[in-house]
Design an enzyme around this catalytic site. Structure first.
Site, PDB file in Angstrom:
ATOM      1  CB  CYS A  47      11.759   9.774  26.293  1.00 18.12           C
ATOM      2  SG  CYS A  47      13.053  10.875  26.919  1.00 18.12           S
ATOM      3  CB  CYS A  50      10.358  12.489  30.089  1.00 13.65           C
ATOM      4  SG  CYS A  50       9.849  12.459  28.355  1.00 13.65           S
ATOM      5  CB  CYS A  96      12.634  13.816  24.244  1.00 17.93           C
ATOM      6  SG  CYS A  96      11.046  13.683  25.104  1.00 17.93           S
ATOM      7  CB  CYS A  99      12.328  15.515  29.069  1.00 15.47           C
ATOM      8  SG  CYS A  99      13.353  14.322  28.195  1.00 15.47           S
ATOM      9  CB  CYS A 119      20.633   7.759  13.167  1.00 20.18           C
ATOM     10  SG  CYS A 119      22.101   6.834  13.611  1.00 20.18           S
TER      11      CYS A 119
HETATM   12 FE    FE Z   1      11.838  12.847  27.119  1.00 26.25          FE
END
Ligand code: FE
Length: 131
Positions: A47, A50, A96, A99, A119
């Protein structure tokens, strides 16, 4: 699991303007323009916000869409799914879980073994390349 919470100004400080618009405001980068759509390097896609390990390069495939595409996340509980009826379509948004960053969408037209196509915007990812 401990969530990551930051204020808008903290995210703005950490991210570029494009990354902020995509990750925190659910934007989309134009196809074939992101950093990773054609990347074949081995590693873990984390990510951008985060650092959570979200997708492995071993599940990345060429979907022809112009966005990085994966058939599954590193673990099911790392991404959250949300119904998205914006832009006159019904899609499933993925974020995610740690976060809340917008990642992209998941579609049921991917390859086996899952039949799914995650995607994902390059701007939402940071490739941790295997050395
Ligand atoms: Fe994240």
């Amino acid at each position: 699991m401990v969530g990551v919470k930051k204020s808008d100004s903290e995210w703005r400080e950490q991210l570029s303007a494009d990354e902020y618009r995509i990750c925190r405001e659910k934007g989309t980068e134009p196809a074939f323009t992101g950093k990773y759509w054609d990347t074949k390097a081995d590693g873990i896609y984390r990510c951008r916000c985060c650092g959570e390990a979200l997708f492995g390069s071993d599940t990345k495939y060429d979907s022809g869409s112009g966005w990085p595409s994966f058939y599954e996340p590193t673990a099911e509980d790392r991404v959250a799914e949300h119904r998205d009826s914006s832009h006159g379509m019904v899609r499933t948004e993925v974020t995610c879980k740690r976060c809340g960053s917008h990642l992209g969408h998941v579609f049921p037209d991917g390859p086996q073994p899952t039949g799914l196509r995650y995607c994902i915007n390059s701007a939402s990812l940071a490739l941790d390349e295997k050395s």
